[in-house]
Design a protein around this motif. Structure first.
Motif, PDB file in Angstrom:
ATOM      1  N   VAL A 230       0.842  -1.200   0.000  1.00 24.36           N
ATOM      2  CA  VAL A 230       0.000   0.000   0.000  1.00 24.36           C
ATOM      3  C   VAL A 230       0.876   1.248   0.000  1.00 24.36           C
ATOM      4  CG1 VAL A 230      -1.732   1.307   1.297  1.00 24.36           C
ATOM      5  CG2 VAL A 230      -1.916  -1.181   1.136  1.00 24.36           C
ATOM      6  N   TRP A 231       1.920   1.238   0.831  1.00 24.81           N
ATOM      7  CA  TRP A 231       2.835   2.375   0.882  1.00 24.81           C
ATOM      8  C   TRP A 231       3.545   2.562  -0.464  1.00 24.81           C
ATOM      9  CZ3 TRP A 231       3.605   6.757   2.883  1.00 24.81           C
ATOM     10  CH2 TRP A 231       4.845   7.379   2.813  1.00 24.81           C
ATOM     11  N   LYS A 232       3.887   1.464  -1.106  1.00 27.77           N
ATOM     12  CA  LYS A 232       4.543   1.543  -2.412  1.00 27.77           C
ATOM     13  C   LYS A 232       3.610   2.205  -3.432  1.00 27.77           C
ATOM     14  CE  LYS A 232       6.983  -1.452  -5.733  1.00 27.77           C
ATOM     15  NZ  LYS A 232       6.113  -1.558  -6.900  1.00 27.77           N
ATOM     16  N   PHE A 233       2.339   1.868  -3.383  1.00 24.15           N
ATOM     17  CA  PHE A 233       1.369   2.460  -4.294  1.00 24.15           C
ATOM     18  C   PHE A 233       1.289   3.971  -4.097  1.00 24.15           C
ATOM     19  CE2 PHE A 233      -3.097   3.864  -4.846  1.00 24.15           C
ATOM     20  CZ  PHE A 233      -3.202   3.713  -6.212  1.00 24.15           C
ATOM     21  N   ILE A 234       1.225   4.424  -2.847  1.00 23.38           N
ATOM     22  CA  ILE A 234       1.163   5.862  -2.561  1.00 23.38           C
ATOM     23  C   ILE A 234       2.454   6.544  -2.992  1.00 23.38           C
ATOM     24  CG2 ILE A 234       0.848   7.599  -0.761  1.00 23.38           C
ATOM     25  CD1 ILE A 234      -0.551   5.416   0.889  1.00 23.38           C
ATOM     26  N   SER A 235       3.591   5.917  -2.682  1.00 19.96           N
ATOM     27  CA  SER A 235       4.895   6.506  -3.007  1.00 19.96           C
ATOM     28  C   SER A 235       5.079   6.658  -4.511  1.00 19.96           C
ATOM     29  CB  SER A 235       6.022   5.653  -2.426  1.00 19.96           C
ATOM     30  OG  SER A 235       5.908   5.554  -1.022  1.00 19.96           O
ATOM     31  N   GLU A 236       4.626   5.671  -5.272  1.00 16.56           N
ATOM     32  CA  GLU A 236       4.756   5.748  -6.727  1.00 16.56           C
ATOM     33  C   GLU A 236       3.905   6.879  -7.298  1.00 16.56           C
ATOM     34  OE1 GLU A 236       3.828   1.850  -8.079  1.00 16.56           O
ATOM     35  OE2 GLU A 236       5.847   1.053  -7.695  1.00 16.56           O
ATOM     36  N   LEU A 237       2.734   7.080  -6.735  1.00 14.86           N
ATOM     37  CA  LEU A 237       1.906   8.205  -7.163  1.00 14.86           C
ATOM     38  C   LEU A 237       2.640   9.526  -6.949  1.00 14.86           C
ATOM     39  CD1 LEU A 237      -1.781   7.585  -6.011  1.00 14.86           C
ATOM     40  CD2 LEU A 237      -0.933   7.806  -8.335  1.00 14.86           C
ATOM     41  N   GLU A 238       3.233   9.673  -5.763  1.00 16.56           N
ATOM     42  CA  GLU A 238       3.942  10.904  -5.438  1.00 16.56           C
ATOM     43  C   GLU A 238       5.183  11.072  -6.303  1.00 16.56           C
ATOM     44  OE1 GLU A 238       4.652  10.472  -1.303  1.00 16.56           O
ATOM     45  OE2 GLU A 238       2.620  11.085  -0.712  1.00 16.56           O
TER      46      GLU A 238
END
Length: 471
Positions: A230-238
């Motif tokens: 989940v954190w990876k998904f948010i980080s990739e968006l940013e």
């Protein structure tokens, strides 16, 4: 009430969600056909009652006769849409101009109120229950529904424009929910699971993320950043400089970075309309395990999105609701303490990540009862066996997956003295009783589905309770 007049509709799968879906369509004027693979003698009385109400039943080896004539086909949750025969059936219907949707999609089109929707591999049911209770603590009429418990289609009569529907959403349901749009969408975790249903793990995780497809600027996406993927998904968006079309709220129980976070061991809420405020110490959260702390943080984040700035008026009520929260059965449920040994029912844990969380939820020494029918590949159990090895935990293996689990344990250098194997749950429980010393915890956290020896994880958990009572 005649939205489906002159329409022919089919419902595939006549069980907990399919039966009310068929009745819903019938009441609104549709001609309804119900399909189920069970023979007439094996279906429930509720299915046969549909026939008396006017639903045409196609049971057993029906071959989905006539389904391409339907304007609408509604799928019950859990059907394998990527595999035959259903894959071809869906193609036939859609080629003929029919629409294929799931029960969740049908219900959401008629839902009169905003929804909080919760998805993730594990923790959904607990989090849905807690969100519902926290919304009620804020004075709102909240009703829980979804993948387990009451289907949303059955909960609709309880809802009005002033209600909130708190909905547990599975990947199965999101496969055919093209317009589903909650006001608040919560993603708890992306773990390895359901390889018996999805073509591959990437497709499974991508299906989970469909929950956010229809959110707009007035909606909230709530993300548990304690979960690595989940954190990876948010980080990739940013990193890509992308901005979500909805408002993003992050939650964590491990550090200080998040809208809901751990500030000096307090569960704290910080939103841009007001600075941070401690709700209560994590030590007062009545649930076992770090993963449950993460679920509580996510639940508070979802409620902040739903309630808005008014949430600060209910700080004491929220804290009291969390303190008094009682988890659902079969989820790290302490069954008994006998001769100094604590017995815990975690039958709902059907994947290795959940069993790792169970292992870490209690102080050593811990023994795990593992086994059943594996839903994922053997390699996916390697991390579990490493955790077992590092914790010097004993494992008691039973059921269909026991030989595979023993092989993985040996490959990951779990010492033989910590591995025990029998055929049944009753046999491994007796062994665990004989081997356990005072202050030890014995946890049924199978890391597998139950269907080799039980009808459901609930059946397995109830059996464990009974066996513990009889020790």
């Amino acid at each position: 009430m005649n939205e489906f007049e002159n329409k022919r509709a089919a419902v595939i799968g006549l069980a907990r969600a399919g039966i009310p879906a068929a009745r819903f369509l019938l009441e609104r004027g549709a001609t309804v056909v119900g399909y189920d693979s069970k023979e007439r003698g094996a279906v429930s009385a509720a299915v046969l009652e549909l026939e008396s109400e006017g639903v045409e039943l196609q049971l057993g080896e029906h071959g989905f006769d006539g389904i391409e004539k339907c304007d609408l086909v509604v799928l019950s949750p859990g059907l394998k849409v990527h595999f035959e025969p259903l894959k071809s059936v869906i193609e036939r219907v859609e080629a003929a101009g029919g629409e294929v949707i799931g029960e969740l999609e049908l219900a959401s089109r008629f839902c009169p109120c905003p929804m909080v929707a919760v998805t993730g591999t594990k923790g959904k049911s607990t989090t849905v229950k807690l969100i519902t209770e926290l919304l009620r603590a804020c004075g709102l009429n909240a009703v829980s529904a979804g993948n387990t418990g009451t289907p949303l289609i059955s909960a609709l009569p309880e809802l009005n424009a002033d209600s909130w529907a708190v909905v547990e959403v599975s990947s199965f349901q999101l496969e055919k929910a093209p317009t589903f749009k909650p006001r608040v969408a919560v993603l708890l975790s992306l773990l390895e699971d359901h390889q018996d249903y999805h073509p591959d793990l990437e497709q499974y995780w991508e299906t989970k993320l469909k929950l956010f497809n229809n959110l707009g600027k007035g909606d909230w996406g709530v993300f548990n950043s304690d979960d690595e993927r989940v954190w990876k998904f948010i980080s990739e968006l940013e990193a890509e400089g992308a901005s979500a079309p909805y408002r993003v709220l992050t939650t964590t129980s491990r550090d200080e970075q998040g809208n809901v976070a751990n500030k000096d061991d307090n569960l704290s809420l910080e939103m841009w309309w007001q600075g941070d405020s401690a709700i209560l110490p994590f030590s007062e959260v009545p649930l076992q395990g770090q993963h449950n702390y993460s679920n509580v943080a996510a639940a508070l984040g979802a409620v902040a999105g739903a309630v808005g700035p008014e949430i600060w008026k209910y700080k004491s009520e929220l804290a009291e609701a969390i303190r008094n929260f009682q988890t659902l059965p079969h989820r790290l449920e302490v069954v008994a303490n006998k001769d100094g040994v604590t017995y815990v029912n975690d039958s709902q844990s059907t994947i290795p990540d959940a069993s790792i969380a169970a292992l870490r939820a209690f102080p050593a020494p811990v023994s795990l009862l593992l086994g059943g029918r594996a839903k994922i590949e053997a390699e996916s159990y390697e991390n579990l066996m490493r955790a077992v090895r590092d914790a010097n935990a004993r494992i008691y293996l039973f059921g269909e997956a026991a030989p595979m689990l023993e092989d993985v344990a040996h490959r990951e250098n779990v010492e033989n003295v910590y591995i025990f194997r029998e055929n049944t749950l009753a046999e491994v429980l007796q062994l665990a009783k004989m081997n356990s010393a005072s202050d030890e915890t014995v946890v049924l956290s199978p890391a597998c589905a139950s269907f080799d020896q039980f009808t459901s994880y609930e059946d397995r958990g109830e059996t464990f309770r009974r066996l513990v009572r009889e020790l």
